[in-house]
Design a protein around this motif. Structure first.
Motif, PDB file in Angstrom:
ATOM      1  N   ARG A 128       0.818  -1.209   0.000  1.00  0.00           N
ATOM      2  CA  ARG A 128       0.000   0.000   0.000  1.00  0.00           C
ATOM      3  C   ARG A 128       0.854   1.262   0.000  1.00  0.00           C
ATOM      4  O   ARG A 128       0.556   2.226  -0.719  1.00  0.00           O
ATOM      5  CB  ARG A 128      -0.918  -0.005   1.227  1.00  0.00           C
ATOM      6  N   VAL A 129       1.926   1.275   0.775  1.00  0.00           N
ATOM      7  CA  VAL A 129       2.810   2.447   0.828  1.00  0.00           C
ATOM      8  C   VAL A 129       3.731   2.479  -0.389  1.00  0.00           C
ATOM      9  O   VAL A 129       3.884   3.509  -1.055  1.00  0.00           O
ATOM     10  CB  VAL A 129       3.640   2.438   2.122  1.00  0.00           C
ATOM     11  N   GLY A 130       4.344   1.345  -0.696  1.00  0.00           N
ATOM     12  CA  GLY A 130       5.290   1.292  -1.806  1.00  0.00           C
ATOM     13  C   GLY A 130       4.664   1.600  -3.142  1.00  0.00           C
ATOM     14  O   GLY A 130       5.276   2.279  -3.986  1.00  0.00           O
ATOM     15  N   SER A 131       3.441   1.133  -3.385  1.00  0.00           N
ATOM     16  CA  SER A 131       2.788   1.383  -4.671  1.00  0.00           C
ATOM     17  C   SER A 131       2.503   2.871  -4.862  1.00  0.00           C
ATOM     18  O   SER A 131       2.667   3.408  -5.973  1.00  0.00           O
ATOM     19  CB  SER A 131       1.486   0.577  -4.768  1.00  0.00           C
ATOM     20  N   HIS A 132       2.083   3.565  -3.794  1.00  0.00           N
ATOM     21  CA  HIS A 132       1.866   5.015  -3.897  1.00  0.00           C
ATOM     22  C   HIS A 132       3.185   5.742  -4.136  1.00  0.00           C
ATOM     23  O   HIS A 132       3.233   6.729  -4.890  1.00  0.00           O
ATOM     24  CB  HIS A 132       1.197   5.532  -2.622  1.00  0.00           C
TER      25      HIS A 132
END
Length: 291
Positions: A128-132
């Motif tokens: 969730r954090v890495g994709s953003h």
């Protein structure tokens, strides 16, 4: 420098060819079974048995066509059925060989290009954090490499044109393959704090000047990540709570901050390094002509 991405969608054509070959074989068997059943009056099971003998070139033993139409069809079906089976076998073997060759040469080509990378960014984990984070960096001119093992996330990143290294980010050889020794920065965005600590420790050991930003799922992990070598630690829960507090007590300020971070005001923020011989060194901003 641009890199070619090799993901699960690279072999779609091969899979389609294999599916077509398998469907062709089953279709030929179904047609043969139905026609033998109609011409010879055999049961479906006996008709299937004779059809399987024909397409596999085993030959006729205990059961053979007796009618003229049955023999005529059997003659034609021998040539067509065997051709279909040979096509299926050839397509399957060809697809397997081509897939292995493409994968082998693709890995070698990617490894050669990665060995030449300099001043790039490495993103460990595309959750969730890495994709953003990845989407936020796509518009920049910097080279980006993502280390991720989830097939679904790998496919999504590949569709976006992102270079993905399908490996375990906690392994030293993975970071070396991603060129961590020559990277400009690394973001540890794995969902587990222990894995992020291990990534930070390994990356710092391999590159002492690397700028490392780590994600902390738990508040107590922040100090450990700093001690492990991270330059900055981001805790989404703490940041989210702070932003919610501002939005609740000072909504206008919250809207302004959201506008800036979302780039709705068409503002750009840049970081400029001041050289050691610059006249600005050691001076306050108010003491310069910068306004």
């Amino acid at each position: 420098m641009s890199l070619t991405s090799y993901g699960p969608r690279s072999f779609t054509t091969h899979r389609t060819s294999v599916r077509l070959a398998i469907v062709s074989v089953f279709l030929a068997i179904a047609v043969g079974t139905l026609i033998f059943h109609t011409l010879e009056g055999w049961s479906i099971l006996d008709s299937l048995y004779v059809t399987a003998q024909t397409v596999t070139t085993v030959g006729y033993g205990d059961m053979t066509p007796h009618t003229a139409y049955g023999r005529a069809f059997a003659t034609i079906f021998m040539m067509v059925g065997v051709g279909v089976v040979l096509y299926a076998l050839t397509s399957t073997v060809q697809s397997i060989v081509q897939s292995e060759l493409v994968n082998t040469f693709g890995e070698r080509r990617r490894s050669r290009k990665m060995s030449k990378l300099r001043n790039h960014f490495i993103i460990c984990g595309a959750g969730r954090v890495g994709s953003h984070l990845v989407r936020g960096l796509l518009g920049s001119k910097d080279t980006l490499i993502v280390i991720e093992r989830d097939p679904q996330k790998v496919a999504e990143l590949t569709d976006l044109g992102v270079t993905v290294l399908v490996r375990d980010a906690t392994l030293e050889e993975t970071l070396r393959e991603a060129g961590v020794e020559h990277a400009r920065g690394l973001a540890a965005c794995l969902p587990n704090d222990a894995d992020n600590i291990y990534v930070v420790l390994t990356a710092r050991d391999l590159n002492s000047s690397l700028h490392i930003v780590a994600r902390a799922a738990e508040e107590q992990a922040e100090a450990k990540l700093i001690r492990a070598g991270a330059n900055r630690v981001v805790a989404p829960t703490i940041i989210g709570g702070h932003r919610m507090g501002v939005a609740l007590t000072k909504p206008a300020v919250g809207d302004f901050i959201d506008s800036i971070t979302a780039n709705n005001l068409d503002l750009g923020f840049e970081q400029l390094e001041v050289g050691p011989l610059s006249a600005l060194v050691g001076r306050k901003l108010s003491e310069t002509n910068i306004r």
